[in-house]
Design a protein around this motif. Structure first.
Motif, PDB file in Angstrom:
ATOM      1  N   ALA A  46      -6.166  -6.705 -16.908  1.00 21.19           N
ATOM      2  CA  ALA A  46      -7.025  -7.885 -17.081  1.00 21.19           C
ATOM      3  C   ALA A  46      -8.005  -8.027 -15.906  1.00 21.19           C
ATOM      4  CB  ALA A  46      -6.171  -9.140 -17.215  1.00 21.19           C
ATOM      5  N   LEU A  47      -7.522  -7.709 -14.686  1.00 21.43           N
ATOM      6  CA  LEU A  47      -8.397  -7.782 -13.520  1.00 21.43           C
ATOM      7  C   LEU A  47      -9.515  -6.742 -13.600  1.00 21.43           C
ATOM      8  CD1 LEU A  47      -9.143  -8.834 -10.709  1.00 21.43           C
ATOM      9  CD2 LEU A  47      -7.461  -7.238  -9.761  1.00 21.43           C
ATOM     10  N   MET A  48      -9.180  -5.537 -14.042  1.00 24.98           N
ATOM     11  CA  MET A  48     -10.196  -4.490 -14.174  1.00 24.98           C
ATOM     12  C   MET A  48     -11.235  -4.871 -15.223  1.00 24.98           C
ATOM     13  SD  MET A  48      -7.749  -1.098 -13.941  1.00 24.98           S
ATOM     14  CE  MET A  48      -9.123  -0.033 -14.332  1.00 24.98           C
ATOM     15  N   ASP A  49     -10.769  -5.449 -16.334  1.00 24.55           N
ATOM     16  CA  ASP A  49     -11.723  -5.876 -17.366  1.00 24.55           C
ATOM     17  C   ASP A  49     -12.642  -6.972 -16.844  1.00 24.55           C
ATOM     18  OD1 ASP A  49     -10.488  -4.056 -19.009  1.00 24.55           O
ATOM     19  OD2 ASP A  49      -9.231  -5.547 -20.025  1.00 24.55           O
ATOM     20  N   GLN A  50     -12.080  -7.920 -16.078  1.00 27.25           N
ATOM     21  CA  GLN A  50     -12.894  -9.015 -15.550  1.00 27.25           C
ATOM     22  C   GLN A  50     -13.874  -8.522 -14.493  1.00 27.25           C
ATOM     23  OE1 GLN A  50     -12.656 -12.094 -16.891  1.00 27.25           O
ATOM     24  NE2 GLN A  50     -14.491 -12.588 -15.709  1.00 27.25           N
ATOM     25  N   MET A  51     -13.448  -7.553 -13.686  1.00 25.94           N
ATOM     26  CA  MET A  51     -14.338  -6.984 -12.681  1.00 25.94           C
ATOM     27  C   MET A  51     -15.498  -6.233 -13.327  1.00 25.94           C
ATOM     28  SD  MET A  51     -13.355  -7.742  -9.572  1.00 25.94           S
ATOM     29  CE  MET A  51     -14.085  -6.449  -8.577  1.00 25.94           C
ATOM     30  N   ALA A  52     -15.248  -5.645 -14.474  1.00 22.75           N
ATOM     31  CA  ALA A  52     -16.314  -4.936 -15.161  1.00 22.75           C
ATOM     32  C   ALA A  52     -17.347  -5.899 -15.731  1.00 22.75           C
ATOM     33  CB  ALA A  52     -15.736  -4.073 -16.284  1.00 22.75           C
ATOM     34  N   LEU A  53     -16.903  -7.124 -16.108  1.00 25.98           N
ATOM     35  CA  LEU A  53     -17.833  -8.097 -16.672  1.00 25.98           C
ATOM     36  C   LEU A  53     -18.565  -8.878 -15.574  1.00 25.98           C
ATOM     37  CD1 LEU A  53     -15.655  -9.489 -19.616  1.00 25.98           C
ATOM     38  CD2 LEU A  53     -17.574  -7.890 -19.767  1.00 25.98           C
ATOM     39  N   GLN A  54     -17.785  -9.532 -14.690  1.00 27.37           N
ATOM     40  CA  GLN A  54     -18.362 -10.346 -13.618  1.00 27.37           C
ATOM     41  C   GLN A  54     -17.580 -10.084 -12.338  1.00 27.37           C
ATOM     42  OE1 GLN A  54     -18.260 -14.417 -14.879  1.00 27.37           O
ATOM     43  NE2 GLN A  54     -19.879 -14.174 -16.406  1.00 27.37           N
ATOM     44  N   GLY A  57     -17.521 -13.229  -9.982  1.00 27.41           N
ATOM     45  CA  GLY A  57     -17.341 -14.550 -10.561  1.00 27.41           C
ATOM     46  C   GLY A  57     -15.998 -15.154 -10.197  1.00 27.41           C
ATOM     47  N   PRO A  58     -15.800 -16.449 -10.452  1.00 29.33           N
ATOM     48  CA  PRO A  58     -14.508 -17.100 -10.148  1.00 29.33           C
ATOM     49  C   PRO A  58     -13.369 -16.583 -11.027  1.00 29.33           C
ATOM     50  CG  PRO A  58     -15.967 -18.580 -11.350  1.00 29.33           C
ATOM     51  CD  PRO A  58     -16.790 -17.391 -11.001  1.00 29.33           C
ATOM     52  N   GLU A  59     -13.697 -16.123 -12.224  1.00 27.35           N
ATOM     53  CA  GLU A  59     -12.647 -15.601 -13.095  1.00 27.35           C
ATOM     54  C   GLU A  59     -12.008 -14.353 -12.489  1.00 27.35           C
ATOM     55  OE1 GLU A  59     -15.651 -16.332 -14.016  1.00 27.35           O
ATOM     56  OE2 GLU A  59     -15.481 -17.992 -15.467  1.00 27.35           O
ATOM     57  N   ASP A  61     -11.745 -13.647  -9.312  1.00 28.21           N
ATOM     58  CA  ASP A  61     -10.914 -14.073  -8.188  1.00 28.21           C
ATOM     59  C   ASP A  61      -9.584 -14.649  -8.675  1.00 28.21           C
ATOM     60  OD1 ASP A  61     -10.589 -14.576  -5.295  1.00 28.21           O
ATOM     61  OD2 ASP A  61     -10.570 -16.675  -5.942  1.00 28.21           O
ATOM     62  N   GLY A  62      -9.623 -15.430  -9.776  1.00 26.80           N
ATOM     63  CA  GLY A  62      -8.381 -15.980 -10.328  1.00 26.80           C
ATOM     64  C   GLY A  62      -7.467 -14.892 -10.859  1.00 26.80           C
ATOM     65  N   ALA A  63      -8.049 -13.884 -11.526  1.00 26.51           N
ATOM     66  CA  ALA A  63      -7.236 -12.782 -12.042  1.00 26.51           C
ATOM     67  C   ALA A  63      -6.593 -11.998 -10.910  1.00 26.51           C
ATOM     68  CB  ALA A  63      -8.102 -11.860 -12.906  1.00 26.51           C
ATOM     69  N   TYR A  64      -7.327 -11.868  -9.772  1.00 21.47           N
ATOM     70  CA  TYR A  64      -6.782 -11.148  -8.622  1.00 21.47           C
ATOM     71  C   TYR A  64      -5.601 -11.908  -8.015  1.00 21.47           C
ATOM     72  CZ  TYR A  64      -6.459  -9.081  -3.980  1.00 21.47           C
ATOM     73  OH  TYR A  64      -6.002  -8.492  -2.828  1.00 21.47           O
ATOM     74  N   GLN A  65      -5.704 -13.224  -7.920  1.00 22.03           N
ATOM     75  CA  GLN A  65      -4.623 -14.030  -7.358  1.00 22.03           C
ATOM     76  C   GLN A  65      -3.366 -13.962  -8.242  1.00 22.03           C
ATOM     77  OE1 GLN A  65      -4.604 -15.387  -4.396  1.00 22.03           O
ATOM     78  NE2 GLN A  65      -6.742 -14.772  -3.984  1.00 22.03           N
ATOM     79  N   GLN A  66      -3.562 -14.000  -9.553  1.00 19.76           N
ATOM     80  CA  GLN A  66      -2.415 -13.888 -10.467  1.00 19.76           C
ATOM     81  C   GLN A  66      -1.738 -12.535 -10.334  1.00 19.76           C
ATOM     82  OE1 GLN A  66      -3.768 -14.782 -14.389  1.00 19.76           O
ATOM     83  NE2 GLN A  66      -4.158 -16.956 -13.963  1.00 19.76           N
TER      84      GLN A  66
END
Length: 220
Positions: A46-54, A57-59, A61-66
């Motif tokens: 999920a973090l890799m997918d979010q990093m590819a999009l933004q 972005g704050p999303e 950072d939240g995925a990284y913390q989780q």
């Protein structure tokens, strides 16, 4: 991490049932550790997918913390699994082996009485076994159903396809001439419809059958 089970003047042992419970606890912890490993893989994806999009972005950072929290749980669960393994190995060295229960041995006087009874054993003649033929109702029914009319059927099956078709023509035509379909010939002779044409050709070549342009057959 070790556990002492000794007191002054005594030595304590671990029962086999306690070892089984420790083993069950280790198996449960291992199952939970595998589940957390899968959760960590899912959060990483999920973090890799979010990093590819933004990526900023704050999303993300939240995925990284989780993912960090799940990774911490995985680390703690692995540590707990190693501690349980050490506890089990320590307890296994102090376990009490199961003592098998031996059956009571007969006394010497009982053995002597059994020996005397064996020496005075009597032998009785044994009759020869007789072989009895068992006839079932099914086999008797088959024997009753056999009729002399079945013999011609067996002889008929030994005939060639051409002879069987010739016999069918004799029954249908006799001394007459008429048109006969392949389906009727197949039903009377028992031959498949696909082989009727070849057998008719052989009868015509053997000059046992004639057919005109209208498909009318007659025996020669």
């Amino acid at each position: 991490m070790t556990i002492s089970f000794t007191t002054p003047g005594t030595t304590m042992a671990i029962a086999s049932q306690t070892l089984s419970q420790l083993q069950a606890a280790g198996s449960a912890v291992n199952t939970a550790a595998l589940a957390l490993q899968q959760e960590l893989q899912a959060h990483s994806q999920a973090l890799m997918d979010q990093m590819a999009l933004q990526p900023f972005g704050p999303e993300a950072d939240g995925a990284y913390q989780q993912m960090k929290q799940v990774a911490r749980l995985v680390h703690e669960m692995n540590s707990l699994e190693q501690q349980l393994k050490a506890i089990y190995l320590d307890a296994a060295q102090r376990s009490q082996p199961d003592i098998p229960v031996m059956p009571a041995l007969p006394s010497a006087s009982r053995q002597r009485r059994l020996a005397r009874k064996t020496d005075i054993a009597t032998y009785e003649p044994v009759e020869d076994a007789k072989v009895v033929e068992v006839k079932t109702a099914k086999s008797e029914g088959r024997q009753k159903n056999l009729k002399p009319a079945d013999a011609p059927k067996a002889q008929k099956s030994k005939l060639s396809n051409t002879d069987r078709l010739h016999a069918a023509f004799k029954k249908l035509l006799g001394k007459k001439a008429k048109a006969v379909g392949h389906a009727e010939l197949s039903g009377l002779s028992g031959l498949p419809r696909g082989s009727i044409g070849a057998s008719i050709k052989k009868l015509i070549e053997a000059q046992k059958l004639a057919v005109d342009a209208d498909g009318v057959y007659r025996l020669i």
